[in-house]
Motif scaffolding. Structure first.
Motif, PDB file in Angstrom:
ATOM      1  N   GLU A 113       4.554  -1.208   6.534  1.00 16.19           N
ATOM      2  CA  GLU A 113       5.612  -0.389   6.235  1.00 16.19           C
ATOM      3  C   GLU A 113       6.843  -1.169   6.005  1.00 16.19           C
ATOM      4  O   GLU A 113       7.583  -0.660   5.189  1.00 16.19           O
ATOM      5  CB  GLU A 113       5.999   0.391   7.599  1.00 16.19           C
ATOM      6  CG  GLU A 113       5.003   1.623   7.922  1.00 16.19           C
ATOM      7  CD  GLU A 113       5.298   2.281   9.309  1.00 16.19           C
ATOM      8  OE1 GLU A 113       6.052   1.842  10.040  1.00 16.19           O
ATOM      9  OE2 GLU A 113       4.482   3.137   9.694  1.00 16.19           O
ATOM     10  N   ALA A 122       0.988  -1.163  -0.097  1.00 19.22           N
ATOM     11  CA  ALA A 122       0.079  -0.009   0.121  1.00 19.22           C
ATOM     12  C   ALA A 122       1.162   1.272  -0.089  1.00 19.22           C
ATOM     13  O   ALA A 122       2.018   1.144   0.663  1.00 19.22           O
ATOM     14  CB  ALA A 122      -0.842   0.051   1.159  1.00 19.22           C
ATOM     15  N   TRP A 123       0.534   2.111  -0.776  1.00 16.20           N
ATOM     16  CA  TRP A 123       1.127   3.551  -0.656  1.00 16.20           C
ATOM     17  C   TRP A 123       0.937   4.257   0.615  1.00 16.20           C
ATOM     18  O   TRP A 123      -0.187   4.755   0.704  1.00 16.20           O
ATOM     19  CB  TRP A 123       0.600   4.449  -1.944  1.00 16.20           C
ATOM     20  CG  TRP A 123       1.338   5.665  -2.109  1.00 16.20           C
ATOM     21  CD1 TRP A 123       0.814   6.947  -1.640  1.00 16.20           C
ATOM     22  CD2 TRP A 123       2.784   5.901  -2.288  1.00 16.20           C
ATOM     23  NE1 TRP A 123       1.770   7.810  -2.098  1.00 16.20           N
ATOM     24  CE2 TRP A 123       2.997   7.413  -2.447  1.00 16.20           C
ATOM     25  CE3 TRP A 123       4.014   5.201  -2.573  1.00 16.20           C
ATOM     26  CZ2 TRP A 123       4.376   7.920  -2.433  1.00 16.20           C
ATOM     27  CZ3 TRP A 123       4.984   5.799  -2.650  1.00 16.20           C
ATOM     28  CH2 TRP A 123       5.408   7.024  -2.817  1.00 16.20           C
ATOM     29  N   GLU A 174      -4.839  -2.818   3.401  1.00 17.22           N
ATOM     30  CA  GLU A 174      -5.106  -1.611   3.590  1.00 17.22           C
ATOM     31  C   GLU A 174      -5.625  -1.518   5.036  1.00 17.22           C
ATOM     32  O   GLU A 174      -5.417  -0.442   5.605  1.00 17.22           O
ATOM     33  CB  GLU A 174      -6.083  -1.230   2.620  1.00 17.22           C
ATOM     34  CG  GLU A 174      -5.853  -1.243   1.135  1.00 17.22           C
ATOM     35  CD  GLU A 174      -6.906  -0.873   0.368  1.00 17.22           C
ATOM     36  OE1 GLU A 174      -6.992   0.184  -0.467  1.00 17.22           O
ATOM     37  OE2 GLU A 174      -7.891  -1.780   0.320  1.00 17.22           O
ATOM     38  N   ASP A 224      -1.294   7.449   1.615  1.00 15.89           N
ATOM     39  CA  ASP A 224      -2.799   7.361   1.467  1.00 15.89           C
ATOM     40  C   ASP A 224      -3.560   6.683   2.588  1.00 15.89           C
ATOM     41  O   ASP A 224      -4.654   6.552   2.738  1.00 15.89           O
ATOM     42  CB  ASP A 224      -3.146   6.411   0.425  1.00 15.89           C
ATOM     43  CG  ASP A 224      -2.763   7.131  -1.013  1.00 15.89           C
ATOM     44  OD1 ASP A 224      -2.866   8.556  -0.940  1.00 15.89           O
ATOM     45  OD2 ASP A 224      -2.823   6.404  -2.142  1.00 15.89           O
ATOM     46  N   TYR A 225      -2.950   6.165   3.542  1.00 16.91           N
ATOM     47  CA  TYR A 225      -3.364   5.543   4.778  1.00 16.91           C
ATOM     48  C   TYR A 225      -2.974   6.194   6.042  1.00 16.91           C
ATOM     49  O   TYR A 225      -1.843   5.662   6.592  1.00 16.91           O
ATOM     50  CB  TYR A 225      -3.033   4.186   4.696  1.00 16.91           C
ATOM     51  CG  TYR A 225      -3.681   3.482   3.443  1.00 16.91           C
ATOM     52  CD1 TYR A 225      -4.632   2.673   3.429  1.00 16.91           C
ATOM     53  CD2 TYR A 225      -2.708   3.501   2.172  1.00 16.91           C
ATOM     54  CE1 TYR A 225      -5.393   2.234   2.202  1.00 16.91           C
ATOM     55  CE2 TYR A 225      -3.189   2.688   1.125  1.00 16.91           C
ATOM     56  CZ  TYR A 225      -4.681   2.299   1.041  1.00 16.91           C
ATOM     57  OH  TYR A 225      -5.287   1.719  -0.016  1.00 16.91           O
TER      58      TYR A 225
END
Length: 176
Positions: free
Chosen positions: A175, A32-33, A116, A36-37
């Motif tokens: 991460e 996941a980028w 996510e 954006d979270y």
């Protein structure tokens, strides 16, 4: 696949079960980028458990909803919600609001929505096939089966320090 191999430098799959169909491929974990979270503050008292199936049959949604129904009387302040066919931004917002995410009970691996949820520091529950366990070393996913789902979910909902720790560990997993 034969035609594609003529043009490809590598074959990649996102889940290990796909290696059974494409044994020459390499599994590349979904990611996941992170900008954006951004996790919302942790709630001491859980209010929302979320399930977001892409396909009700393969995710085992009927079993998950049965576990939700079983737990409702024990957790009157918790909403158990199944979210379907919403735009990606809407799903991400729902994930950010939930306290626990339940992915699936059949497939044997976690999906993108689980990543996510973990990126948003939300504990996630899913069935993980035993033969895939070595590929998920250190993954803070709460392992469930159809039979254990209700008990595992109740345990996560009632154990605030564990729920917080699972959320933090999930964020750190994504991460890495």
């Amino acid at each position: 696949l034969r035609e594609a191999r003529q043009h490809a430098h590598a074959e990649l799959v996102s889940t290990p079960d796909l290696l059974e169909s494409v044994p020459s491929a390499r599994q590349l974990h979904v990611a996941a980028w992170l900008p954006d979270y951004q996790p919302k503050p942790f709630r001491e008292v859980p209010k929302l458990v979320l399930h977001a199936p892409t396909n009700r049959l393969i995710k085992g949604t009927s079993h998950i909803e049965a576990a939700f129904a079983k737990l409702r009387p024990r957790f009157p302040g918790v909403e158990f919600r199944t979210v379907e066919k919403v735009p990606w931004a809407g799903l991400r917002d729902a994930l950010a609001e939930c306290d626990v995410f339940v992915d699936q009970v059949f497939m044997g691996w976690y999906g993108m929505v689980t990543v996510e949820a973990m990126a948003l520091a939300r504990p996630a529950l899913a069935y993980l096939r035993p033969d895939f366990e070595s590929r998920a070393q250190g993954c803070p996913l709460v392992r469930i089966t159809v039979e254990s789902l209700a008990d595992e979910l109740a345990a996560v909902l009632t154990d605030t320090p564990r729920r917080r720790a699972l959320g933090e560990a999930g964020r750190a997993w994504v991460e890495r």
